[in-house]
Motif scaffolding. Sequence first.
Motif, short mmCIF file in Angstrom:
data_model
loop_
_atom_site.label_atom_id
_atom_site.label_comp_id
_atom_site.label_asym_id
_atom_site.label_seq_id
_atom_site.Cartn_x
_atom_site.Cartn_y
_atom_site.Cartn_z
N UNK A 45 0.76 -1.37 -0.01
CA UNK A 45 -0.12 -0.26 -0.03
C UNK A 45 0.92 1.37 0.16
N UNK A 46 1.97 1.12 0.82
CA UNK A 46 2.80 2.46 0.84
C UNK A 46 3.39 2.75 -0.58
N UNK A 47 3.86 1.85 -1.24
CA UNK A 47 4.57 1.85 -2.49
C UNK A 47 3.65 1.94 -3.75
N UNK A 48 2.29 1.83 -3.58
CA UNK A 48 1.56 1.72 -4.67
C UNK A 48 1.09 2.94 -5.20
N UNK A 49 1.60 3.33 -6.32
CA UNK A 49 1.12 4.62 -6.95
C UNK A 49 -0.35 5.02 -7.03
N UNK A 51 -2.66 3.92 -4.98
CA UNK A 51 -3.32 3.79 -3.55
C UNK A 51 -2.99 4.79 -2.73
N UNK A 52 -1.38 5.21 -2.69
CA UNK A 52 -0.78 6.19 -1.52
C UNK A 52 -0.81 7.54 -2.34
N UNK A 53 -1.65 8.63 -1.54
CA UNK A 53 -1.99 9.90 -1.83
C UNK A 53 -0.70 10.57 -2.17
N UNK A 54 0.30 10.08 -1.46
CA UNK A 54 1.53 10.85 -1.61
C UNK A 54 1.96 11.15 -2.94
N UNK A 55 1.42 10.01 -3.84
CA UNK A 55 1.78 10.31 -5.36
C UNK A 55 1.36 11.26 -6.20
N UNK A 56 0.23 11.96 -5.33
CA UNK A 56 -0.46 12.88 -5.99
C UNK A 56 0.34 14.23 -6.21
N UNK A 57 1.40 14.21 -5.21
CA UNK A 57 2.49 15.41 -5.56
C UNK A 57 3.73 14.89 -5.60
N UNK A 58 4.06 13.66 -5.83
CA UNK A 58 5.46 12.98 -6.00
C UNK A 58 5.34 11.89 -7.08
N UNK A 59 6.50 11.61 -7.65
CA UNK A 59 6.55 10.38 -8.17
C UNK A 59 8.10 9.84 -8.01
N UNK A 61 10.87 5.89 -8.18
CA UNK A 61 11.16 4.76 -9.01
C UNK A 61 11.84 3.90 -8.01
N UNK A 62 11.83 2.73 -8.12
CA UNK A 62 12.20 1.67 -7.22
C UNK A 62 13.38 0.63 -8.08
N UNK A 63 14.31 0.24 -7.67
CA UNK A 63 15.28 -0.85 -8.31
C UNK A 63 15.70 -1.92 -7.23
N UNK A 64 16.23 -2.94 -7.85
CA UNK A 64 16.77 -4.22 -7.29
C UNK A 64 18.04 -4.46 -7.62
N UNK A 76 15.30 3.33 -3.33
CA UNK A 76 14.31 3.96 -4.27
C UNK A 76 14.70 5.59 -4.43
N UNK A 77 13.94 6.43 -5.46
CA UNK A 77 14.31 7.57 -5.54
C UNK A 77 13.25 8.30 -5.95
N UNK A 78 13.04 9.52 -5.27
CA UNK A 78 11.41 10.18 -5.16
C UNK A 78 11.79 11.62 -5.52
N UNK A 79 11.09 12.34 -6.17
CA UNK A 79 10.84 13.85 -6.29
C UNK A 79 9.24 13.99 -5.96
N UNK A 80 9.53 15.11 -5.05
CA UNK A 80 8.17 15.59 -4.40
C UNK A 80 8.23 16.99 -4.62
#
Length: 382
Positions: A45-49, A51-59, A61-64, A76-80
Amino acid sequence: MIDHMEIEVREVQTKKDLKRFIRVSDHIFSSDPHWVRPLMAERLALLDREKNPYFRHAHAAYWIACHKGRPVGRISAQIDRFVYETTGRQLGHFGLFETIDDANVAQALLNRAEEWLRENGCTHVQGPYNLSSNGECGLLVDGFHTPPALMMGHARPYFQDHLEAKGYEKAKDLLAYELDLKKPLPPRLERFVNMVDRNDDYHLREIDMSRYDEELSTIIDIFNDAWSENWGFVPLTTEEAAYLAKEIKPIVSPHRVRICEVKGKPMGMFVTLPDINASIRSINGNLLPFGWLRLIRQLFLSYPKRMRTPLMGVRKEFQKSRYSAAMSMMMIEHTRREVVRRGADWSELSWILEDNFGMRKILEEIGCNVYKTYRIYEKALA
C-alpha cells in the motif's frame, strides 16, 4: 567483493517485482535478531502509486540489485513537488536503501538512484526517506540493540559506511527518546502541570471517536501549523491525512489521543499508539494462514505494554507562551497515567530534531532518554 560487472540493477515494473523488492529485506536482515519483518499488505500500500496519496504530488522509481539472479540490495528515488515548494531547492530523495555488506553493490544502487534524480532535474539528494519526511525517515546510526518501534526504521551498521564512502554527509540527526512510563513526574513538574489543569482557559480532552474524521482533521491541522517551520517539513494533504486516519484507526483509542483547547480553540495535540511491532514480530510479518488470529489476540485481548508517540505539537502562535511547555507536559502526563493504569510500562517518543532544544528539554525533564539516533544524509549531484 562482488565484481561490479556481475551486478544487475533492475527497475521494478510489475506487482510481482514490487513484492520481490519488499522481500529483499529478508536476505539483508535474516541474521538480525532485532529486525521486524514488515507486513506485505502495508508495504504494498505504501509503494502503490494508485493507493498512496503521496503520489498525487510526488513520483518515484524503485530498483533491485541482483547478483547471479539473487537479490542483494534495493533502493528508491523520489521527487516531491512539495519539497521544491517548501525549500526552494531542486532536492530529490532516496529511500528504502538496503544492501549486503558489499561496496560495489551499494555503489551500483546509489549510482542508479542519483542518475535518475539528475535526469529529472535534481541538483541535490537527501535521505533516506520511506517515502517522505511524514513517513519512516533517517538511517539508524545508533541503537541497533533493540527492535524498531511502530513506523520507525531499522538498519545494519554498515549501511552508514557505504553511504559515507559514496560522499554522503550528515544533514540532520533525528532522535528517538524512551520513557519508563511507571516513573511519575518529579514533584516540581507535577505542580507545574496541576497549575495549568486548574486554569479554566485550558481544557484537555480525549478525541471523540464518533467524529473520528473531524478530530483527525483537527490534529493534522495543528501538526501542519506546529511543524511548518521545522527543518525538512512537508505538509500532510487532506488526502494523506484521510489515508493515515484510515490506516491507524484500528489501533486508535480515545484515552491515548489528546487535544488541548485554549479558550475553546484547539491549540495542542498528542497522539500515542500501541507499538504493534512486537506483535508483528511474533508472526514474522505473515498474516496468513493464522498470523492474523495471533495478531488480533495480542492487540485486543491484553493491553499493549509498549507505546509510541509519533505526533505531538502546539500551534505556532502559542509556542512562545510560558504555558506551551506546561501544555506539552500536561498532554504527556495525562496520557501516561491512563496507559499505565491499563498495563503499559514503556514508550518511545519520536522523532525529535537534534536541534529542537525546547522539546528535548521538556522530554529530558520528564525522564526521557535518547536511545536511538536516525540520520538524514545529503549529497550534491555534480
